[in-house]
Design a protein around this motif. Structure first.
Motif, PDB file in Angstrom:
ATOM      1  N   ASN A  84       0.796  -1.229   0.000  1.00 16.72           N
ATOM      2  CA  ASN A  84       0.000   0.000   0.000  1.00 16.72           C
ATOM      3  C   ASN A  84       0.829   1.280   0.000  1.00 16.72           C
ATOM      4  N   GLU A  85       2.138   1.178   0.133  1.00 16.57           N
ATOM      5  CA  GLU A  85       2.982   2.375   0.119  1.00 16.57           C
ATOM      6  C   GLU A  85       3.247   2.890  -1.291  1.00 16.57           C
ATOM      7  N   ILE A  86       3.089   2.022  -2.286  1.00 15.92           N
ATOM      8  CA  ILE A  86       3.365   2.409  -3.677  1.00 15.92           C
ATOM      9  C   ILE A  86       2.217   3.242  -4.250  1.00 15.92           C
ATOM     10  N   ILE A  87       2.571   4.375  -4.820  1.00 16.85           N
ATOM     11  CA  ILE A  87       1.599   5.186  -5.563  1.00 16.85           C
ATOM     12  C   ILE A  87       1.678   4.821  -7.043  1.00 16.85           C
ATOM     13  N   GLY A  88       2.902   4.641  -7.538  1.00 16.46           N
ATOM     14  CA  GLY A  88       3.105   4.270  -8.928  1.00 16.46           C
ATOM     15  C   GLY A  88       4.547   3.865  -9.151  1.00 16.46           C
ATOM     16  N   ILE A  89       4.790   3.103 -10.207  1.00 17.77           N
ATOM     17  CA  ILE A  89       6.145   2.710 -10.587  1.00 17.77           C
ATOM     18  C   ILE A  89       6.277   3.003 -12.079  1.00 17.77           C
ATOM     19  N   TYR A  90       7.293   3.777 -12.425  1.00 19.30           N
ATOM     20  CA  TYR A  90       7.448   4.227 -13.799  1.00 19.30           C
ATOM     21  C   TYR A  90       8.734   3.700 -14.417  1.00 19.30           C
ATOM     22  N   LYS A 134       4.155   6.728  -0.825  1.00 20.59           N
ATOM     23  CA  LYS A 134       3.407   7.679   0.012  1.00 20.59           C
ATOM     24  C   LYS A 134       4.310   8.387   1.015  1.00 20.59           C
ATOM     25  N   ASP A 135       5.222   7.633   1.645  1.00 21.19           N
ATOM     26  CA  ASP A 135       6.074   8.198   2.691  1.00 21.19           C
ATOM     27  C   ASP A 135       7.512   7.739   2.496  1.00 21.19           C
ATOM     28  N   ILE A 136       8.361   8.629   2.004  1.00 16.66           N
ATOM     29  CA  ILE A 136       9.763   8.296   1.729  1.00 16.66           C
ATOM     30  C   ILE A 136      10.478   7.820   2.990  1.00 16.66           C
ATOM     31  N   ASN A 137      10.037   8.254   4.145  1.00 15.25           N
ATOM     32  CA  ASN A 137      10.673   7.870   5.408  1.00 15.25           C
ATOM     33  C   ASN A 137      10.480   6.400   5.745  1.00 15.25           C
ATOM     34  N   LEU A 138       9.549   5.717   5.105  1.00 13.87           N
ATOM     35  CA  LEU A 138       9.303   4.298   5.371  1.00 13.87           C
ATOM     36  C   LEU A 138      10.084   3.369   4.447  1.00 13.87           C
ATOM     37  N   VAL A 139      10.704   3.906   3.424  1.00 14.59           N
ATOM     38  CA  VAL A 139      11.358   3.074   2.415  1.00 14.59           C
ATOM     39  C   VAL A 139      12.399   2.141   3.020  1.00 14.59           C
ATOM     40  N   ASP A 140      13.226   2.648   3.931  1.00 14.16           N
ATOM     41  CA  ASP A 140      14.279   1.809   4.521  1.00 14.16           C
ATOM     42  C   ASP A 140      13.728   0.635   5.332  1.00 14.16           C
ATOM     43  N   THR A 141      12.479   0.680   5.726  1.00 16.10           N
ATOM     44  CA  THR A 141      11.907  -0.456   6.470  1.00 16.10           C
ATOM     45  C   THR A 141      11.709  -1.673   5.573  1.00 16.10           C
ATOM     46  N   PHE A 142      11.861  -1.492   4.277  1.00 15.58           N
ATOM     47  CA  PHE A 142      11.707  -2.586   3.316  1.00 15.58           C
ATOM     48  C   PHE A 142      13.052  -3.121   2.816  1.00 15.58           C
ATOM     49  N   ASN A 143      14.154  -2.671   3.407  1.00 16.31           N
ATOM     50  CA  ASN A 143      15.491  -3.048   2.925  1.00 16.31           C
ATOM     51  C   ASN A 143      15.725  -4.552   2.904  1.00 16.31           C
ATOM     52  N   LEU A 144      15.324  -5.257   3.933  1.00 20.30           N
ATOM     53  CA  LEU A 144      15.549  -6.704   3.971  1.00 20.30           C
ATOM     54  C   LEU A 144      14.849  -7.395   2.807  1.00 20.30           C
ATOM     55  N   GLU A 145      13.596  -7.039   2.566  1.00 19.17           N
ATOM     56  CA  GLU A 145      12.850  -7.644   1.448  1.00 19.17           C
ATOM     57  C   GLU A 145      13.483  -7.278   0.104  1.00 19.17           C
ATOM     58  N   MET A 146      13.986  -6.062  -0.007  1.00 20.14           N
ATOM     59  CA  MET A 146      14.637  -5.639  -1.252  1.00 20.14           C
ATOM     60  C   MET A 146      15.920  -6.433  -1.487  1.00 20.14           C
ATOM     61  N   ARG A 147      16.696  -6.656  -0.436  1.00 24.27           N
ATOM     62  CA  ARG A 147      17.925  -7.439  -0.590  1.00 24.27           C
ATOM     63  C   ARG A 147      17.612  -8.889  -0.944  1.00 24.27           C
ATOM     64  N   LYS A 148      16.506  -9.413  -0.433  1.00 27.37           N
ATOM     65  CA  LYS A 148      16.122 -10.793  -0.738  1.00 27.37           C
ATOM     66  C   LYS A 148      15.858 -11.006  -2.234  1.00 27.37           C
ATOM     67  N   ILE A 149      15.433  -9.957  -2.927  1.00 24.42           N
ATOM     68  CA  ILE A 149      15.176 -10.103  -4.372  1.00 24.42           C
ATOM     69  C   ILE A 149      16.351  -9.599  -5.207  1.00 24.42           C
ATOM     70  N   GLY A 150      17.497  -9.355  -4.532  1.00 27.66           N
ATOM     71  CA  GLY A 150      18.719  -9.042  -5.255  1.00 27.66           C
ATOM     72  C   GLY A 150      19.044  -7.572  -5.433  1.00 27.66           C
TER      73      GLY A 150
END
Length: 83
Positions: free
Chosen positions: A30-36, A59-75
Motif C-alpha cells: 500500500n505504500e506504492i503510488i506508482g512505478i514508472y 506515500k512516505d519516503i521515510n518508510l522506504v528503509d523499512t523494506f530493505n531486507l525484502e529488497m535485498r532478498k530479491i537481489g
C-alpha cells in the motif's frame, strides 16, 4: 574507467520492467503510488543501456528503509539516499 554499453532496442525490456514492478508492488504493498519505467530503454526503438531504470513513487519516503531486507532478498542493493 567504467565502460558504457549501449545496445539495440530489446523488446524484452518492457517485460523485464513489468516483472520487477510486480515484485516492488508486492514488497511495498500500500505504500506504492506508482512505478514508472524511465530512462533511454523505456523508449521503443531507441538504443540504450541494457539496464532497466525505474522510478517508484511512495506515500512516505521515510518508510522506504523499512523494506530493505525484502529488497535485498530479491537481489537489490540498498543504499539509502545514495547522495
Amino acid at each position: 574507467m567504467r565502460k558504457l554499453v549501449v545496445s539495440l532496442y530489446d523488446k524484452q525490456w518492457l517485460q523485464l520492467f513489468m516483472e520487477e514492478a510486480e515484485k516492488l508492488n508486492f514488497i511495498f504493498r500500500n505504500e506504492i503510488i506508482g512505478i514508472y519505467h524511465i530512462g533511454s530503454n523505456s523508449v521503443p526503438g531507441l538504443k540504450a543501456k541494457p539496464i532497466i531504470d525505474m522510478m517508484p513513487v511512495v506515500k512516505d519516503i521515510n518508510l522506504v528503509d523499512t523494506f530493505n531486507l525484502e529488497m535485498r532478498k530479491i537481489g537489490n542493493a540498498t543504499k539509502g539516499e545514495n547522495v
